[in-house]
Motif scaffolding. Structure first.
Motif, PDB file in Angstrom:
ATOM      1  N   GLY A   1       0.826  -1.193   0.000  1.00  0.00           N
ATOM      2  CA  GLY A   1       0.000   0.000   0.000  1.00  0.00           C
ATOM      3  C   GLY A   1       0.861   1.243   0.000  1.00  0.00           C
ATOM      4  O   GLY A   1       2.060   1.179  -0.288  1.00  0.00           O
ATOM      5  N   ASN A   2       0.234   2.374   0.330  1.00  0.00           N
ATOM      6  CA  ASN A   2       0.925   3.656   0.288  1.00  0.00           C
ATOM      7  C   ASN A   2       1.006   4.279   1.673  1.00  0.00           C
ATOM      8  O   ASN A   2       0.040   4.213   2.439  1.00  0.00           O
ATOM      9  CB  ASN A   2       0.197   4.609  -0.650  1.00  0.00           C
ATOM     10  N   LEU A   3       2.154   4.918   1.953  1.00  0.00           N
ATOM     11  CA  LEU A   3       2.308   5.628   3.218  1.00  0.00           C
ATOM     12  C   LEU A   3       1.346   6.809   3.258  1.00  0.00           C
ATOM     13  O   LEU A   3       1.260   7.569   2.294  1.00  0.00           O
ATOM     14  CB  LEU A   3       3.744   6.133   3.381  1.00  0.00           C
ATOM     15  N   THR A   4       0.642   6.953   4.368  1.00  0.00           N
ATOM     16  CA  THR A   4      -0.313   8.047   4.514  1.00  0.00           C
ATOM     17  C   THR A   4       0.339   9.316   5.048  1.00  0.00           C
ATOM     18  O   THR A   4      -0.280  10.372   5.051  1.00  0.00           O
ATOM     19  CB  THR A   4      -1.475   7.655   5.443  1.00  0.00           C
ATOM     20  N   GLY A   5       1.567   9.207   5.493  1.00  0.00           N
ATOM     21  CA  GLY A   5       2.323  10.350   6.006  1.00  0.00           C
ATOM     22  C   GLY A   5       3.781   9.965   6.112  1.00  0.00           C
ATOM     23  O   GLY A   5       4.154   8.804   5.895  1.00  0.00           O
ATOM     24  N   ASP A   6       4.618  10.925   6.419  1.00  0.00           N
ATOM     25  CA  ASP A   6       6.035  10.633   6.612  1.00  0.00           C
ATOM     26  C   ASP A   6       6.215   9.769   7.858  1.00  0.00           C
ATOM     27  O   ASP A   6       5.540   9.991   8.869  1.00  0.00           O
ATOM     28  CB  ASP A   6       6.836  11.918   6.777  1.00  0.00           C
ATOM     29  N   PRO A   7       7.119   8.789   7.816  1.00  0.00           N
ATOM     30  CA  PRO A   7       7.387   7.979   9.014  1.00  0.00           C
ATOM     31  C   PRO A   7       7.899   8.859  10.148  1.00  0.00           C
ATOM     32  O   PRO A   7       8.634   9.825   9.922  1.00  0.00           O
ATOM     33  CB  PRO A   7       8.471   7.009   8.552  1.00  0.00           C
ATOM     34  N   GLU A   8       7.482   8.535  11.361  1.00  0.00           N
ATOM     35  CA  GLU A   8       7.929   9.251  12.562  1.00  0.00           C
ATOM     36  C   GLU A   8       8.821   8.326  13.368  1.00  0.00           C
ATOM     37  O   GLU A   8       8.525   7.149  13.511  1.00  0.00           O
ATOM     38  CB  GLU A   8       6.725   9.679  13.391  1.00  0.00           C
ATOM     39  N   SER A   9       9.902   8.871  13.895  1.00  0.00           N
ATOM     40  CA  SER A   9      10.832   8.028  14.641  1.00  0.00           C
ATOM     41  C   SER A   9      10.930   8.479  16.087  1.00  0.00           C
ATOM     42  O   SER A   9      10.547   9.592  16.436  1.00  0.00           O
ATOM     43  CB  SER A   9      12.221   8.051  13.998  1.00  0.00           C
ATOM     44  N   GLY A  10      11.450   7.579  16.891  1.00  0.00           N
ATOM     45  CA  GLY A  10      11.658   7.882  18.303  1.00  0.00           C
ATOM     46  C   GLY A  10      12.459   6.779  18.952  1.00  0.00           C
ATOM     47  O   GLY A  10      12.955   5.871  18.287  1.00  0.00           O
ATOM     48  N   ARG A  11      12.575   6.871  20.266  1.00  0.00           N
ATOM     49  CA  ARG A  11      13.268   5.855  21.056  1.00  0.00           C
ATOM     50  C   ARG A  11      12.352   5.410  22.182  1.00  0.00           C
ATOM     51  O   ARG A  11      11.688   6.231  22.803  1.00  0.00           O
ATOM     52  CB  ARG A  11      14.575   6.400  21.622  1.00  0.00           C
ATOM     53  N   SER A  12      12.344   4.114  22.441  1.00  0.00           N
ATOM     54  CA  SER A  12      11.524   3.564  23.516  1.00  0.00           C
ATOM     55  C   SER A  12      12.156   3.889  24.860  1.00  0.00           C
ATOM     56  O   SER A  12      13.289   4.381  24.932  1.00  0.00           O
ATOM     57  CB  SER A  12      11.387   2.054  23.351  1.00  0.00           C
ATOM     58  N   ASP A  13      11.432   3.573  25.931  1.00  0.00           N
ATOM     59  CA  ASP A  13      11.966   3.769  27.282  1.00  0.00           C
ATOM     60  C   ASP A  13      13.247   2.975  27.499  1.00  0.00           C
ATOM     61  O   ASP A  13      14.096   3.365  28.287  1.00  0.00           O
ATOM     62  CB  ASP A  13      10.920   3.374  28.331  1.00  0.00           C
ATOM     63  N   SER A  14      13.386   1.847  26.782  1.00  0.00           N
ATOM     64  CA  SER A  14      14.599   1.026  26.910  1.00  0.00           C
ATOM     65  C   SER A  14      15.632   1.390  25.830  1.00  0.00           C
ATOM     66  O   SER A  14      16.534   0.609  25.548  1.00  0.00           O
ATOM     67  CB  SER A  14      14.239  -0.455  26.849  1.00  0.00           C
ATOM     68  N   ASP A  15      15.483   2.570  25.217  1.00  0.00           N
ATOM     69  CA  ASP A  15      16.427   3.139  24.256  1.00  0.00           C
ATOM     70  C   ASP A  15      16.521   2.351  22.953  1.00  0.00           C
ATOM     71  O   ASP A  15      17.564   2.315  22.309  1.00  0.00           O
ATOM     72  CB  ASP A  15      17.817   3.304  24.882  1.00  0.00           C
ATOM     73  N   VAL A  16      15.430   1.714  22.527  1.00  0.00           N
ATOM     74  CA  VAL A  16      15.387   1.030  21.230  1.00  0.00           C
ATOM     75  C   VAL A  16      14.791   2.003  20.218  1.00  0.00           C
ATOM     76  O   VAL A  16      13.726   2.569  20.437  1.00  0.00           O
ATOM     77  CB  VAL A  16      14.527  -0.257  21.307  1.00  0.00           C
ATOM     78  N   GLN A  17      15.489   2.192  19.099  1.00  0.00           N
ATOM     79  CA  GLN A  17      15.005   3.081  18.054  1.00  0.00           C
ATOM     80  C   GLN A  17      13.818   2.432  17.350  1.00  0.00           C
ATOM     81  O   GLN A  17      13.821   1.240  17.074  1.00  0.00           O
ATOM     82  CB  GLN A  17      16.121   3.359  17.048  1.00  0.00           C
TER      83      GLN A  17
END
Length: 146
Positions: A11-27
């Motif tokens: 399918g198609n992306l509906t928006g730009d991917p958003e990134s972050g880090r979890s509480d355990s520092d996993v991207q």
């Protein structure tokens, strides 16, 4: 309670991917993929759009960074992973349901586009042995399709 079902979507992306880090520092990266049920109408000899289903997708570790650096809204992708259903109790003590695809692999679909592939450098040192929600295949090659 969590249930996981193997799934592949295109399918198609509906928006730009958003990134972050979890509480355990996993991207991680989060994005939504719209999958349209398109069918050929034999009577009108035309393609017609059917229902659109929006799938929330989560991906971890280096692949998350690659997705954020490579994909943007409207890009056509193929996602292979596990459809995960879950429940949780919110602050008002109501049971809520969740649904995400935890992606093992995400790639640009070449059905309507071309891409130029740039290989990421291989991990070395401690990163080569990193563990997390999605770990790289073992160095022995176990689990790698040939």
């Amino acid at each position: 309670m969590r249930t996981e079902i193997p799934v592949t979507i295109e399918g198609n992306l509906t928006g730009d991917p958003e990134s972050g880090r979890s509480d355990s520092d996993v991207q991680y990266a989060r994005f939504s993929v719209a999958v349209n049920d398109r069918r050929f109408n034999e009577d009108t000899k035309q393609w017609e759009d059917g229902n659109t289903i929006y799938h929330p997708v989560v991906v971890f570790n280096d692949q998350a960074r690659h997705i954020v650096d490579s994909l943007s809204k409207g890009d056509s992708v193929v996602v292979v992973g596990k459809l995960r259903f879950g429940t949780y109790t919110d602050k008002e003590d109501h049971t809520r349901e969740t649904r995400d695809i935890i992606a093992d692999t995400v790639g640009a679909s070449l059905r309507f586009a071309t891409v130029s592939v740039q290989r990421a450098p291989k991990a070395s040192g401690p990163d080569a042995y990193a563990e997390g929600p999605v770990a790289a295949p073992a160095a022995t090659g176990a689990g790698i399709a040939r």
